[in-house]
Design a protein around this motif. Structure first.
Motif, mmCIF file in Angstrom:
data_model
loop_
_atom_site.group_PDB
_atom_site.id
_atom_site.type_symbol
_atom_site.label_atom_id
_atom_site.label_comp_id
_atom_site.label_asym_id
_atom_site.label_seq_id
_atom_site.Cartn_x
_atom_site.Cartn_y
_atom_site.Cartn_z
ATOM 1 N N ARG A 1 -4.030 9.672 -39.712
ATOM 2 C CA ARG A 1 -2.954 9.580 -38.732
ATOM 3 C C ARG A 1 -2.946 8.225 -38.026
ATOM 4 N NH1 ARG A 1 -3.429 14.850 -34.979
ATOM 5 N NH2 ARG A 1 -2.162 16.315 -36.154
ATOM 6 N N ASP B 1 -4.897 4.890 -45.600
ATOM 7 C CA ASP B 1 -4.625 4.373 -44.251
ATOM 8 C C ASP B 1 -3.688 3.174 -44.340
ATOM 9 O OD1 ASP B 1 -4.652 4.365 -41.502
ATOM 10 O OD2 ASP B 1 -6.802 3.996 -41.293
ATOM 11 N N ASP B 2 -3.116 2.818 -43.193
ATOM 12 C CA ASP B 2 -2.186 1.686 -43.210
ATOM 13 C C ASP B 2 -2.916 0.345 -43.260
ATOM 14 O OD1 ASP B 2 -3.072 2.021 -40.584
ATOM 15 O OD2 ASP B 2 -1.107 1.688 -39.666
HETATM 16 MG MG MG Z 1 -4.594 4.076 -37.676
#
Ligand code: MG
Ligand code: 5GP
Length: 182
Positions: free
Chosen positions: A39, A107-108
Motif C-alpha cells: 500500500r 511496490d512503487d
Molecule cells: Mg509506499
C-alpha cells in the motif's frame, strides 16, 4: 516548476507490461503465482499486473495487499504501536497459506530497502512461500540493506535532494513518474 517527467502514462503502462512478460518467463505457468502489492500505490500497480497476467494466461492470478507501516524497523519504539494481527489483507481468492506459492511483491519505489525488509517479515509471518520475487516501478538507489529488485520499471539514479513522484490514475488522476528537487 523544476519537475522532470521520467515516465509518461504510455511509458508507465509499457513498463508494467514488460514486467509481466518477464514474470511469465521466470515462472513455469502462473498457477503458483500470488501478487502482493504494498500500500498504497504498490497495491494499484499490483492490481494492474494481476489483470495483465490473468489475460496472458488461463489463470486468474490472485492478488493481495500488504500494509507494512507497523513492521518498519525505524518507527519510534516508544510509541508502542501494535502490529496488525493479519497484515496480509485478503483479496480475490488469496490462499491463506502461502506454502507452495511464488509471491511477487510489488511496490512503487525502492529506496533504502527497509519497506521491503518489513514486507518480507510480514509475508513470512503468514506462511512459507516457495519463493518471493520483487517488482518495483522505480529503483531510485540509496540502499541501506542488501535488497534488490527482480523486475524494475525504470532505474532512476537520484540524489538525496530529489523526490520521485509516482502517480497512478486510481489515486492521482493520471499515470506518471516525475522527479523534483526537494
Ligand atoms: Mg509506499
Ligand atoms: P524504502 O523503504 O526502500 O526506503 O522506501 C520505499 C517505500 O517508501 C516505498 O513504499 C515507497 O512508496 C516510499 N518511497 C521512498 N522513497 C520514495 C520516493 O522518492 N518517491 C516515492 N513516491 N515513494 C518513495
Amino acid at each position: 516548476s523544476g519537475q522532470v517527467t521520467v515516465l509518461d502514462s504510455k511509458a508507465l503502462e509499457r513498463a508494467l507490461t514488460r514486467i509481466c512478460y518477464e514474470i511469465v518467463e521466470r515462472n513455469e505457468g502462473l498457477d503458483q503465482l500470488v501478487i502482493v502489492g504494498i500500500r498504497t500505490r504498490g497495491a494499484y500497480l499490483a492490481q494492474r499486473m494481476a489483470a495483465k497476467l490473468s489475460s496472458l494466461s488461463d489463470v486468474d492470478v490472485p492478488i493481495s495487499e500488504l500494509d507494512i507501516t507497523l513492521y518498519r524497523d525505524d518507527l519510534d519504539p516508544n510509541e508502542h504501536r501494535e502490529r496488525p494481527q493479519n497484515p496480509v489483507l485478503s483479496g480475490n481468492n488469496v490462499p491463506r497459506d502461502l506454502a507452495g506459492k511464488t509471491v511477487v511483491l510489488v511496490d512503487d519505489v525502492l529506496f533504502t530497502g527497509r519497506t521491503v525488509r518489513a514486507a518480507l517479515d510480514a509475508l513470512l509471518d503468514t506462511g512459507r512461500p516457495d519463493r518471493i520475487l520483487l517488482a518495483v516501478m522505480v529503483d531510485r538507489g540509496h540502499r541501506e540493506l542488501p535488497v534488490r529488485a527482480d523486475f524494475v520499471g525504470k532505474n532512476i539514479p537520484t540524489s538525496l535532494g530529489e523526490a520521485v513522484d509516482v502517480r497512478v490514475t486510481e489515486v492521482d488522476g493520471e499515470d506518471a513518474v516525475t522527479i523534483r528537487k526537494v
